[in-house]
Write a protein that holds these residues in place. Structure first.
Motif, mmCIF file in Angstrom:
data_model
loop_
_atom_site.group_PDB
_atom_site.id
_atom_site.type_symbol
_atom_site.label_atom_id
_atom_site.label_comp_id
_atom_site.label_asym_id
_atom_site.label_seq_id
_atom_site.Cartn_x
_atom_site.Cartn_y
_atom_site.Cartn_z
ATOM 1 N N GLU A 1 -4.307 -9.017 -7.400
ATOM 2 C CA GLU A 1 -3.340 -8.675 -6.358
ATOM 3 C C GLU A 1 -3.953 -7.647 -5.413
ATOM 4 O O GLU A 1 -4.573 -6.682 -5.837
ATOM 5 C CB GLU A 1 -2.058 -8.119 -6.977
ATOM 6 C CG GLU A 1 -0.962 -7.903 -5.970
ATOM 7 C CD GLU A 1 0.352 -7.497 -6.608
ATOM 8 O OE1 GLU A 1 1.384 -7.725 -5.975
ATOM 9 O OE2 GLU A 1 0.347 -6.935 -7.718
ATOM 10 N N ASP A 2 -3.744 -7.843 -4.110
ATOM 11 C CA ASP A 2 -4.287 -6.957 -3.082
ATOM 12 C C ASP A 2 -3.138 -6.454 -2.206
ATOM 13 O O ASP A 2 -2.610 -7.212 -1.383
ATOM 14 C CB ASP A 2 -5.315 -7.705 -2.247
ATOM 15 C CG ASP A 2 -5.955 -6.852 -1.169
ATOM 16 O OD1 ASP A 2 -5.567 -5.676 -0.999
ATOM 17 O OD2 ASP A 2 -6.853 -7.363 -0.483
ATOM 18 N N PRO A 3 -2.721 -5.197 -2.366
ATOM 19 C CA PRO A 3 -1.601 -4.679 -1.578
ATOM 20 C C PRO A 3 -1.821 -4.755 -0.075
ATOM 21 O O PRO A 3 -0.883 -5.013 0.677
ATOM 22 C CB PRO A 3 -1.480 -3.219 -2.030
ATOM 23 C CG PRO A 3 -2.159 -3.155 -3.349
ATOM 24 C CD PRO A 3 -3.218 -4.208 -3.323
ATOM 25 N N VAL A 4 -3.046 -4.543 0.383
ATOM 26 C CA VAL A 4 -3.333 -4.594 1.820
ATOM 27 C C VAL A 4 -3.130 -6.026 2.337
ATOM 28 O O VAL A 4 -2.547 -6.236 3.397
ATOM 29 C CB VAL A 4 -4.757 -4.082 2.106
ATOM 30 C CG1 VAL A 4 -5.119 -4.265 3.566
ATOM 31 C CG2 VAL A 4 -4.878 -2.616 1.698
ATOM 32 N N LYS A 5 -3.565 -7.015 1.572
ATOM 33 C CA LYS A 5 -3.352 -8.415 1.957
ATOM 34 C C LYS A 5 -1.861 -8.752 1.944
ATOM 35 O O LYS A 5 -1.368 -9.445 2.828
ATOM 36 C CB LYS A 5 -4.115 -9.355 1.029
ATOM 37 C CG LYS A 5 -3.959 -10.820 1.414
ATOM 38 C CD LYS A 5 -4.702 -11.716 0.431
ATOM 39 C CE LYS A 5 -4.583 -13.179 0.767
ATOM 40 N NZ LYS A 5 -3.249 -13.678 0.985
ATOM 41 N N PRO B 1 0.789 -1.238 0.000
ATOM 42 C CA PRO B 1 0.000 0.000 0.000
ATOM 43 C C PRO B 1 0.823 1.290 0.000
ATOM 44 O O PRO B 1 0.416 2.273 -0.596
ATOM 45 C CB PRO B 1 -0.830 -0.091 1.284
ATOM 46 C CG PRO B 1 -0.803 -1.506 1.690
ATOM 47 C CD PRO B 1 0.456 -2.093 1.127
ATOM 48 N N THR B 2 1.982 1.282 0.663
ATOM 49 C CA THR B 2 2.765 2.513 0.758
ATOM 50 C C THR B 2 4.235 2.255 0.441
ATOM 51 O O THR B 2 4.727 1.122 0.527
ATOM 52 C CB THR B 2 2.694 3.134 2.172
ATOM 53 O OG1 THR B 2 3.385 2.263 3.081
ATOM 54 C CG2 THR B 2 1.259 3.354 2.625
ATOM 55 N N GLU B 3 4.933 3.328 0.133
ATOM 56 C CA GLU B 3 6.369 3.251 -0.100
ATOM 57 C C GLU B 3 7.091 2.796 1.170
ATOM 58 O O GLU B 3 8.055 2.023 1.108
ATOM 59 C CB GLU B 3 6.867 4.623 -0.558
ATOM 60 C CG GLU B 3 8.303 4.641 -0.985
ATOM 61 C CD GLU B 3 8.731 5.994 -1.531
ATOM 62 O OE1 GLU B 3 9.935 6.134 -1.820
ATOM 63 O OE2 GLU B 3 7.901 6.901 -1.655
ATOM 64 N N ALA B 4 6.613 3.237 2.328
ATOM 65 C CA ALA B 4 7.224 2.849 3.605
ATOM 66 C C ALA B 4 7.158 1.334 3.826
ATOM 67 O O ALA B 4 8.094 0.747 4.377
ATOM 68 C CB ALA B 4 6.543 3.574 4.756
ATOM 69 N N ASP B 5 6.082 0.709 3.368
ATOM 70 C CA ASP B 5 5.973 -0.751 3.494
ATOM 71 C C ASP B 5 7.065 -1.454 2.697
ATOM 72 O O ASP B 5 7.631 -2.459 3.135
ATOM 73 C CB ASP B 5 4.599 -1.233 3.008
ATOM 74 C CG ASP B 5 3.461 -0.711 3.850
ATOM 75 O OD1 ASP B 5 3.625 -0.585 5.083
ATOM 76 O OD2 ASP B 5 2.390 -0.430 3.271
ATOM 77 N N VAL B 6 7.375 -0.928 1.517
ATOM 78 C CA VAL B 6 8.412 -1.548 0.677
ATOM 79 C C VAL B 6 9.793 -1.298 1.274
ATOM 80 O O VAL B 6 10.658 -2.173 1.235
ATOM 81 C CB VAL B 6 8.315 -1.049 -0.778
ATOM 82 C CG1 VAL B 6 9.319 -1.789 -1.665
ATOM 83 C CG2 VAL B 6 6.902 -1.250 -1.329
ATOM 84 N N TRP B 7 10.013 -0.113 1.878
ATOM 85 C CA TRP B 7 11.284 0.141 2.566
ATOM 86 C C TRP B 7 11.493 -0.873 3.688
ATOM 87 O O TRP B 7 12.600 -1.385 3.889
ATOM 88 C CB TRP B 7 11.345 1.561 3.124
ATOM 89 C CG TRP B 7 11.799 2.566 2.112
ATOM 90 C CD1 TRP B 7 11.028 3.456 1.429
ATOM 91 C CD2 TRP B 7 13.139 2.760 1.650
ATOM 92 N NE1 TRP B 7 11.797 4.192 0.581
ATOM 93 C CE2 TRP B 7 13.111 3.800 0.699
ATOM 94 C CE3 TRP B 7 14.355 2.163 1.956
ATOM 95 C CZ2 TRP B 7 14.255 4.240 0.041
ATOM 96 C CZ3 TRP B 7 15.499 2.613 1.305
ATOM 97 C CH2 TRP B 7 15.440 3.637 0.363
ATOM 98 N N LYS B 8 10.437 -1.163 4.413
ATOM 99 C CA LYS B 8 10.517 -2.140 5.504
ATOM 100 C C LYS B 8 10.932 -3.507 4.955
ATOM 101 O O LYS B 8 11.802 -4.179 5.515
ATOM 102 C CB LYS B 8 9.154 -2.221 6.200
ATOM 103 C CG LYS B 8 9.114 -3.104 7.405
ATOM 104 C CD LYS B 8 7.737 -3.027 8.058
ATOM 105 C CE LYS B 8 7.593 -3.955 9.227
ATOM 106 N NZ LYS B 8 6.254 -3.894 9.823
ATOM 107 N N LEU B 9 10.333 -3.919 3.854
ATOM 108 C CA LEU B 9 10.687 -5.183 3.201
ATOM 109 C C LEU B 9 12.142 -5.161 2.729
ATOM 110 O O LEU B 9 12.880 -6.136 2.919
ATOM 111 C CB LEU B 9 9.746 -5.422 2.016
ATOM 112 C CG LEU B 9 10.093 -6.583 1.100
ATOM 113 C CD1 LEU B 9 9.806 -7.906 1.804
ATOM 114 C CD2 LEU B 9 9.299 -6.490 -0.193
#
Length: 83
Positions: free
Chosen positions: A63-67, A17-25
């Motif tokens: 594809e569901d980004p929240v999931k 959902p967010t750029e921050a989520d991908v940074w965490k990954l």
């Protein structure tokens, strides 16, 4: 707008959902290298290794980004932590 991790034009991760989520990954995957400091910026910022990029993406069918985020968070809680 969903975001994903890319190398050149290849999408390497699921959409989140967010750029921050991908940074965490990316941090968890070891893709974030030493932070750099620019003269105008007093604090360091993270940098991705080897020309990886985080950018907006198109969703794959069904594809569901929240999931995807919920699945990644659940997996992170199940992994053992080393102290």
């Amino acid at each position: 707008m969903p975001y994903a991790l890319f190398y050149q034009d290849a999408k390497l991760s699921k959409a989140y959902p967010t750029e921050a989520d991908v940074w965490k990954l990316a941090r968890k995957s070891g893709l974030v290298v030493d932070a750099i400091t620019e003269e105008e910026t007093p604090s360091p910022r993270p940098v991705l290794d080897n020309d990886y990029e985080i950018r907006p993406c198109q969703l794959e069918p069904n594809e569901d980004p929240v999931k995807n985020k919920a699945d990644a968070d659940r997996e992170a809680r199940q992994e053992p932590r080393l102290n």
